[in-house]
Scaffold this active site. Structure first.
Site, PDB file in Angstrom:
ATOM      1  N   LYS A   1       3.541 -14.934   4.688  1.00  0.00           N
ATOM      2  CA  LYS A   1       3.863 -15.868   3.602  1.00  0.00           C
ATOM      3  C   LYS A   1       5.388 -15.944   3.556  1.00  0.00           C
ATOM      4  CE  LYS A   1       2.527 -18.267  -0.071  1.00  0.00           C
ATOM      5  NZ  LYS A   1       1.724 -19.490  -0.013  1.00  0.00           N
TER       6      LYS A   1
ATOM      7  N   ASP B   1      -6.319  -6.881   4.779  1.00  0.00           N
ATOM      8  CA  ASP B   1      -7.422  -6.323   3.998  1.00  0.00           C
ATOM      9  C   ASP B   1      -8.268  -7.448   3.420  1.00  0.00           C
ATOM     10  OD1 ASP B   1      -9.057  -4.616   2.619  1.00  0.00           O
ATOM     11  OD2 ASP B   1      -7.559  -3.996   1.143  1.00  0.00           O
TER      12      ASP B   1
ATOM     13  N   ASP C   1      -2.428 -18.238   2.864  1.00  0.00           N
ATOM     14  CA  ASP C   1      -3.345 -19.063   2.067  1.00  0.00           C
ATOM     15  C   ASP C   1      -4.017 -20.136   2.947  1.00  0.00           C
ATOM     16  OD1 ASP C   1      -0.729 -19.906   2.255  1.00  0.00           O
ATOM     17  OD2 ASP C   1      -0.620 -20.787   0.261  1.00  0.00           O
TER      18      ASP C   1
ATOM     19  N   TYR D   1       0.803  -1.223   0.000  1.00  0.00           N
ATOM     20  CA  TYR D   1       0.000   0.000   0.000  1.00  0.00           C
ATOM     21  C   TYR D   1       0.836   1.273   0.000  1.00  0.00           C
ATOM     22  CZ  TYR D   1      -4.120  -2.844   0.625  1.00  0.00           C
ATOM     23  OH  TYR D   1      -5.122  -3.751   0.426  1.00  0.00           O
TER      24      TYR D   1
ATOM     25  N   ASP E   1     -12.221  -8.940   4.731  1.00  0.00           N
ATOM     26  CA  ASP E   1     -13.436  -8.949   3.904  1.00  0.00           C
ATOM     27  C   ASP E   1     -14.033 -10.352   3.863  1.00  0.00           C
ATOM     28  OD1 ASP E   1     -12.927  -6.267   3.290  1.00  0.00           O
ATOM     29  OD2 ASP E   1     -13.621  -6.508   1.232  1.00  0.00           O
TER      30      ASP E   1
HETATM   31 MG    MG Z   1     -10.960  -3.671   1.790  1.00  0.00          MG
END
Ligand code: MG
Ligand code: NAI
Length: 336
Positions: A169, A226, A202, A123, A230
């Site tokens: 990861k 993020d 994962d 980001y 969700d």
């Molecule tokens: Mg989001």
């Protein structure tokens, strides 16, 4: 007490006034400072996050942010203002809880919190392309990783949580994700009462889909946090019910997880509960008024128990305004 209110775009204009109304019901003296940010503001004035908005947010410390629309392709001069606002205000931890709610679309037995690093990782937006090769920088620093881990463990301690799962990861990215993991483990040593484990992102996605109730808290770098939050939001009843708080030292931004929802904006049917529950987080964590947060959360829960909700989670469902009136009325009744 001052609150900087930034509705943003789309359904931000519908859910933010409702959440602010709920806050005023429990905090009658709250002073509001309204400010603009987002795509509509960019189209009007050429800036997605104007200086005066940033100044108002800094002055208030507490911010309520709705949602903004970001185009899916590059627009010269436009960057998502919420990403910038989180960084400018030093809100380094994004706290995203998911709780089972009395709704058909919510799975039972879930009570987990994802703490997402909020300032770096992919980001940072450092992307380059010559048309053939495109490169994005994934930046992980010791400083930011230690800082977000500290916030997560403090939160765990204060909330009486038992276990934190570190997400990474590091098998593929040992330097970046490995650093994040190692920093989290370092901080964990100061919190012997909290169990710590780690999981590849994962695997975590699969386990979260299979058995979300088996998690307590998750600590993740920005992008994984993020995406996983969700995913988990679906178990709490959907994006219309998923709250979050961006936490820093000098500021906090309450912000529903959802976006500007252009597909339903302007129809008066947006679910305001994600925003209302974000307001409760601001009360509990930032203003240290857990008893007021609880009042709001109880009003939301009993409203849902009575089958009153917007069409995203209930058929036929009521309007945003109708739901807002019911929740506020219940809060007022508790006070009498
Ligand atoms: Mg989001
Ligand atoms: P979205 O969260 O806006 O919508 C996804 C789906 O969930 C849509 O079908 C929408 O109708 C539904 N939904 C979301 N919130 C709801 C609510 N409160 N009540 C009822 N239904 C709700 O995500 P999407 O469609 O991927 O993105 C739309 C825009 O929002 C994009 O421009 C995106 O960049 C932006 N966005 C902004 C965020 C932010 O400001 N923090 C976060 C996510 C997306």
């Amino acid at each position: 007490m001052k609150l900087c209110v930034i509705p943003g775009d789309g359904i931000g204009h519908e859910v933010v006034p409702v959440a602010v109304g709920v806050l005023q019901a429990v905090l009658p003296g709250l002073q509001l400072v309204f400010a603009d940010a987002g795509w509509e503001e960019f189209c009007r004035n050429g800036k997605a996050l104007p200086e005066r908005t940033l100044a108002a947010a800094r002055e208030c410390g507490a911010v309520f942010f709705g949602a903004v629309s970001s185009p899916m392709q590059l627009v010269e001069g436009y960057r998502s203002p919420i990403v910038q606002l989180r960084r400018e205000l030093g809100c380094h931890a994004n706290i995203r809880p998911t709780l089972s709610l009395p709704l058909a679309s919510s799975r039972s037995g879930i009570d987990l919190i994802i703490v997402r690093e909020n300032t770096e990782d992919l980001y940072v937006g450092d992307e380059q392309s010559d048309g053939e090769v495109a490169v994005a920088i994934k930046r992980i620093t010791r400083k930011a990783s230690l800082r977000v881990a500290r916030s997560a463990f403090e939160l765990a301690r204060n909330a009486g949580r038992q276990r934190i799962t570190i997400i990474h990861k590091a098998n593929i990215l040992p330097r970046t994700d490995g650093l994040f993991r190692d920093c989290a483990r370092e901080v964990a040593q100061d919190y012997p009462e909290i169990a710590v484990d780690e999981m590849l992102v994962d695997t975590a996605a699969m386990r979260l889909a299979q058995a979300p109730e088996s998690f307590d808290m998750l600590l993740a770098p920005n992008l994984y946090g993020d995406i996983l939050s969700d995913l988990v939001a679906a178990f709490g009843g959907g994006l219309g019910l998923a709250p979050s708080l961006n936490l820093g030292v000098a500021a906090a931004i309450a912000e529903p997880v959802h976006g500007s929802a252009p597909d339903i904006a302007g129809q008066g049917i947006a679910n305001p509960l994600a925003a209302i529950l974000s307001a409760a987080m601001l009360l509990r964590v930032w203003w240290q008024r857990p008893e007021l947060a609880l009042r709001i959360e109880q009003a939301v829960r009993t409203t849902l128990l009575d089958g009153i909700a917007t069409p995203d989670v209930m058929s036929p469902g009521v309007s945003t305004q109708h739901l807002a009136r019911v929740v506020i009325e219940r809060i007022r009744l508790q006070q009498d």
